[in-house]
Design a protein around this motif. Sequence first.
Motif, PDB file in Angstrom:
ATOM      1  N   LYS A   4       0.815  -1.225   0.000  1.00  0.00           N
ATOM      2  CA  LYS A   4       0.000   0.000   0.000  1.00  0.00           C
ATOM      3  C   LYS A   4       0.845   1.270   0.000  1.00  0.00           C
ATOM      4  CE  LYS A   4      -3.779  -2.118   2.527  1.00  0.00           C
ATOM      5  NZ  LYS A   4      -4.531  -2.149   3.774  1.00  0.00           N
ATOM      6  N   LEU A   7       2.014   2.215  -3.571  1.00  0.00           N
ATOM      7  CA  LEU A   7       1.001   2.312  -4.613  1.00  0.00           C
ATOM      8  C   LEU A   7       0.968   3.699  -5.253  1.00  0.00           C
ATOM      9  CD1 LEU A   7      -1.453   0.872  -5.986  1.00  0.00           C
ATOM     10  CD2 LEU A   7      -2.871   2.006  -4.262  1.00  0.00           C
ATOM     11  N   ILE A  89      -4.125  -5.759  -3.235  1.00  0.00           N
ATOM     12  CA  ILE A  89      -3.616  -4.668  -2.412  1.00  0.00           C
ATOM     13  C   ILE A  89      -3.042  -5.151  -1.083  1.00  0.00           C
ATOM     14  CG2 ILE A  89      -5.870  -4.158  -1.365  1.00  0.00           C
ATOM     15  CD1 ILE A  89      -3.184  -1.557  -2.378  1.00  0.00           C
ATOM     16  N   VAL A 108      -2.132  -3.246  -9.452  1.00  0.00           N
ATOM     17  CA  VAL A 108      -2.659  -3.588  -8.137  1.00  0.00           C
ATOM     18  C   VAL A 108      -4.182  -3.527  -8.205  1.00  0.00           C
ATOM     19  CG1 VAL A 108      -2.701  -2.987  -5.684  1.00  0.00           C
ATOM     20  CG2 VAL A 108      -0.610  -2.640  -7.024  1.00  0.00           C
ATOM     21  N   ILE A 121       2.385  -0.460  -8.966  1.00  0.00           N
ATOM     22  CA  ILE A 121       3.655  -0.349  -8.266  1.00  0.00           C
ATOM     23  C   ILE A 121       4.717  -0.388  -9.359  1.00  0.00           C
ATOM     24  CG2 ILE A 121       5.240  -1.373  -6.600  1.00  0.00           C
ATOM     25  CD1 ILE A 121       2.678  -0.603  -5.261  1.00  0.00           C
TER      26      ILE A 121
END
Length: 136
Positions: A4, A7, A89, A108, A121
């Motif tokens: 996360k 991201l 995720i 993602v 990513i």
Amino acid sequence: MEIKSFLLPKEKVSYLTTSASMQEAIERLEACHYTAIPMIDEKGKYVGTLSEGDLLWKLKYTPDLTFVNMNEIAVTDIRTRIYNECVAINAHMEDMLALAADQNFVPVVDNERDRQFLGIIRRKDIIAYYTRNITD
């Protein structure tokens, strides 16, 4: 570590919808300086990645296709030669390392079942993370 924090959210990522034309794809790739771009369907689900190579092969093997009439070709009519695997995720960075070796970016999604596109990513961010952790 969860992905996360790495991201790049959908709002900051250039992507194509499956309703785009070949001309739109080329223009989007040129504008964002990508060599490949995620594609999502009308419901926001990740469906694949379109690369510059895919566009070149379509141009080469489609008689009478020119830059003038590329707007008549839907991106869904272009064969994609590479499928960028996506991750959920809640995946961990270790899950991404193998994918990053073969992909410029890893798409993602919210989860494997729904596959709602959340962002990407980038490989450079994964390499930077591992470089920092190996050298520390």
